[in-house]
Write a protein that holds these residues in place. Structure first.
Motif, PDB file in Angstrom:
ATOM      1  N   MET A  86       8.595 -26.953  -4.916  1.00  0.00           N
ATOM      2  CA  MET A  86       8.958 -27.107  -3.508  1.00  0.00           C
ATOM      3  C   MET A  86       8.078 -28.144  -2.815  1.00  0.00           C
ATOM      4  SD  MET A  86       9.701 -23.129  -2.438  1.00  0.00           S
ATOM      5  CE  MET A  86      10.058 -23.515  -0.717  1.00  0.00           C
ATOM      6  N   ALA A  90       9.591 -31.481  -1.099  1.00  0.00           N
ATOM      7  CA  ALA A  90       9.720 -31.143   0.324  1.00  0.00           C
ATOM      8  C   ALA A  90      10.094 -32.356   1.172  1.00  0.00           C
ATOM      9  CB  ALA A  90       8.419 -30.532   0.833  1.00  0.00           C
ATOM     10  N   THR A  94       8.909 -28.039   7.380  1.00  0.00           N
ATOM     11  CA  THR A  94       9.414 -26.670   7.205  1.00  0.00           C
ATOM     12  C   THR A  94       9.385 -26.278   5.738  1.00  0.00           C
ATOM     13  OG1 THR A  94      10.851 -26.907   9.139  1.00  0.00           O
ATOM     14  CG2 THR A  94      11.379 -25.139   7.598  1.00  0.00           C
ATOM     15  N   TRP A  95       9.787 -27.198   4.869  1.00  0.00           N
ATOM     16  CA  TRP A  95       9.742 -26.937   3.424  1.00  0.00           C
ATOM     17  C   TRP A  95       8.302 -26.764   2.950  1.00  0.00           C
ATOM     18  CZ3 TRP A  95      13.308 -26.231  -0.516  1.00  0.00           C
ATOM     19  CH2 TRP A  95      14.651 -26.289  -0.116  1.00  0.00           C
TER      20      TRP A  95
END
Length: 409
Positions: A86, A90, A94-95
């Motif tokens: 992730m 990203a 937010t990620w």
């Protein structure tokens, strides 16, 4: 796998979790410049890791006592691998926050299982080293993660891709390694019931726990200052944008703590606690002087002093409490200690991030430092008083006149 290589390998894999936890420190500052999010968002992105870790510890801290060490270690490694992917992909902050939260959950799962497995895999002659080694893995991993990532930011074109691709590969290797270790725990029923959060402070240790709270708060606020807030301080106050200087500044405290936890672990626990909190107080005073005088070497000296203090004081407090805990109380007591620790590690940084746009970054950091110094000073007074009371010889019970004057028949 024989215990010796399993012991060493598990300590290395455990350190990788905290290397990964330290890695975002220089990268978050870089992302703030690229994506333009606020100081409050930056501090939350840092602190959500600690809050998620605390939640995982409270809920699943004793899960490996029921399911076994290896399944929980593997679950933690898979969660960490997903979080690395992730981070790697990203597209927005937010990620990054979601990845940071998942990373905290995975590390919380890993903490209880790896600590227990390292202790259980350690050969008899290395049992005492095992606890210190696990503690050093945490602090050393955080520091090295910040330093190496800072160097990557400074000298490579895409530090984010490089660092998190390597860390993803490290987690895959960790999964393979842990799969070949032997199970050291006897599984028992009650896994679902164990997920109920438990905080417990038995009567025997309540006085010691309360006396250690100022020390824990000051100790954990100190590394949070450098890991969560120092990149913004360097950029705004010292006009330094380089990733290497940010990584080096964040590295000094945790690395000093790792060394101190191994060295000061040889000394009596109360002496280690008092010396540690005294070093924390000296360290934050040096940092405050460096910020006020805009003199970075003083900040670095303060980071080293405070790191030594953190390593010595936290280890000393654990050694003061651990002998008085029954096996069935262990999970609840350590959950209580880490609840105080990680709240001190995260909440003040979040508050500072919200206040910085209103007060200004430097006044906010000075207020943070003065608050930390107040807790450290309280810790010095309390630990010194306890040491004095423990060192004062207790008077022998008075002999009664009958006993004193009696003679054998």
């Amino acid at each position: 796998m024989p215990p010796k290589p399993a012991f060493a390998g598990l300590a290395l894999v455990f350190a990788a979790f905290f290397f990964a936890a330290g890695a975002p420190t220089p990268l978050l500052s870089l992302r703030q410049q690229e994506w333009g999010f606020s100081a409050g968002t930056l501090s939350f992105a840092f602190s959500v890791y600690a809050l998620a870790l605390l939640a995982a510890l409270l809920v699943a801290g004793s899960l490996s006592d029921h399911l076994g060490r290896r399944p929980v270690m593997l679950l933690a490694l898979y969660g960490e691998l997903i979080s690395m992917v992730m981070f790697l992909a990203a597209p927005t902050i937010t990620w990054v926050i979601l990845a940071r939260a998942l990373q905290g959950i995975a590390t919380g799962l890993a903490t209880g299982a790896f600590n227990a497995a390292i202790q259980e895999q350690a050969p008899g002659s290395l049992k005492k080293l095992a606890g210190n080694l696990a503690g050093a893995s945490v602090a050393g991993g955080l520091g090295l993660g910040a330093l190496v990532t800072g160097a990557a930011v400074q000298f490579t074109a895409d530090a984010n891709t490089l660092i998190f691709a390597i860390l993803a590969g490290a987690m895959v290797l960790g999964i393979i390694f842990v799969s070949f270790t032997s199970e050291t725990a006897v599984t028992r029923p009650g896994a679902v019931r164990s997920l109920t959060p438990r905080l417990s402070i038995p009567g025997k240790i309540r006085r010691e726990f309360a006396a250690g709270l100022p020390l824990h708060i000051a100790g954990w606020m100190f590394p949070a200052l450098f890991l969560g807030l120092s990149p913004a301080l360097l950029r705004v106050h010292f006009a330094l944008d380089g990733g290497l200087v940010a990584g080096f500044t964040a590295f000094l405290g945790p690395f000093s703590a790792a060394v101190a936890s191994l060295v000061l672990g040889r000394y009596p626990a109360r002496h280690s606690s008092l010396a540690g909190v005294s070093f924390i107080l000296l360290g934050i005073l040096a940092v405050l002087f460096g910020i006020n005088a805009t003199w970075l070497p003083a900040v670095w000296v303060g980071a080293v002093l405070g790191g030594i203090g953190f390593g010595g004081s936290f280890g000393g407090q654990i050694r003061l409490i651990a002998p008085h805990i029954q096996p069935h109380q262990r999970a609840g007591v350590f959950a209580s200690i880490y609840a105080a620790a990680y709240l001190a590690f995260s909440v003040p940084v979040i508050i500072a991030g919200q206040l910085a746009p209103v007060w200004g970054l430097v006044p906010t950091l000075l207020a943070y430092g003065v608050t930390l110094a107040a807790f450290a000073a309280a810790g010095v007074v309390i630990q010194a008083a306890l040491l004095k009371s423990e060192s004062t010889p207790k008077p022998a019970p008075a002999r009664s006149p009958v006993t004193a004057n009696s003679r054998p028949d």
